[in-house]
Write an enzyme that holds these catalytic residues in place. Structure first.
Site: not given
Length: 255
Positions: A20, A22, A41, A67-68, A161, A165, A255
């Site tokens: 699903s 991206i 996935d 499963d990663v 999160y 990242k 910005w």
């Protein structure tokens, strides 16, 4: 001197998170530029739909329910790709999750699950893919990070999160420097606000207008707009690019 190719003709790739969002669009995009694609996935995700879409481009695909966060799943997935499609040369690691909670109230298990998928899952994916690429004489990996690894999103309580990242970006640089002399390039793409189910989930859906206002280009990205940057980093056109994070954020971080 001829212009280097941006195509991936007859390469074999593996894409995580391909069911699903991206990840799915990138798997199809790699096929559209000439690659055969292993699509990984979680079991129960719509891998069949991704494989069917790739088939319509004339390229080959294989579904890889896995499963990663499980190293053995990833090793098996790489073996299946190489058995069914050929030697692995390219990989995109797009599997990831997001949720929100104030830092002072976040249960440890919520923090850990996001880190397990978004960081440890990327490391384990790179490890399994990297072993194959090193054995096969080289290739390229792109990890999908996020602009949230560079900035803290206004109004979103997602310390776990954001931290995961940012760590993906540093992991990418570390692997790039470890593997560069053996022919493997590793880069990351950091999307900005993108119209995927992750950015339309209930806790953030009402903030879409703010996302757009915070973006100099005045809108969210489409998943299609992540294909070009990713294909570039995988292609020969980026042969001297490694350890780089490519922001695809519509200017938010200006910005």
């Amino acid at each position: 001197m001829p212009v280097p190719s941006f195509r991936l003709d007859d390469s074999v790739a593996l894409v995580t998170g391909a069911g699903s969002g991206i990840g799915r669009r990138l798997a199809i995009g790699l096929a559209e530029t000439g690659a055969d694609v292993g699509c990984l996935d979680l079991p129960g995700s719509d891998l069949a739909g991704t494989v069917e879409a790739i088939g319509s481009t004339g390229r080959r695909a294989v579904a890889l329910p896995a499963d990663v966060t499980r190293a053995e799943d990833l090793a098996g997935a790489v073996a299946t790709v190489e058995r069914d499609l050929g030697p692995l040369r390219l990989a995109v690691n797009a599997a990831g999750i997001a949720n929100a909670a104030p830092a002072e109230d976040m249960p440890p298990e919520q923090w850990q699950r996001v880190v397990d998928v978004n960081l440890t899952g990327v490391f384990l994916s790179c490890q399994a893919e990297g072993r194959a690429l090193l054995r096969n004489g080289g290739g390229a990996i792109v990890n999908i990070a996020s602009m949230s690894g560079t900035i803290a999103n206004r109004g979103l309580t997602q310390a776990h999160y954001n931290a995961s990242k940012a760590a993906v970006m540093q992991l990418t640089k570390s692997l790039a420097t470890e593997w560069c002399t053996r022919g493997v390039r590793v880069n990351s793409v950091s999307p900005g606000y993108t119209a995927t189910p992750m950015n339309l989930r209930p806790e953030v859906a009402e903030r879409v207008a703010q996302f757009e206002a915070d973006t100099p280009l005045g809108r969210m990205a489409t998943v299609d707009e992540m294909v070009g940057p990713t294909v570039f980093l995988l292609s020969d056109a980026a042969s001297f690019v490694t350890g780089t994070d490519l922001l695809v954020d519509g200017g938010v971080t200006c910005w």
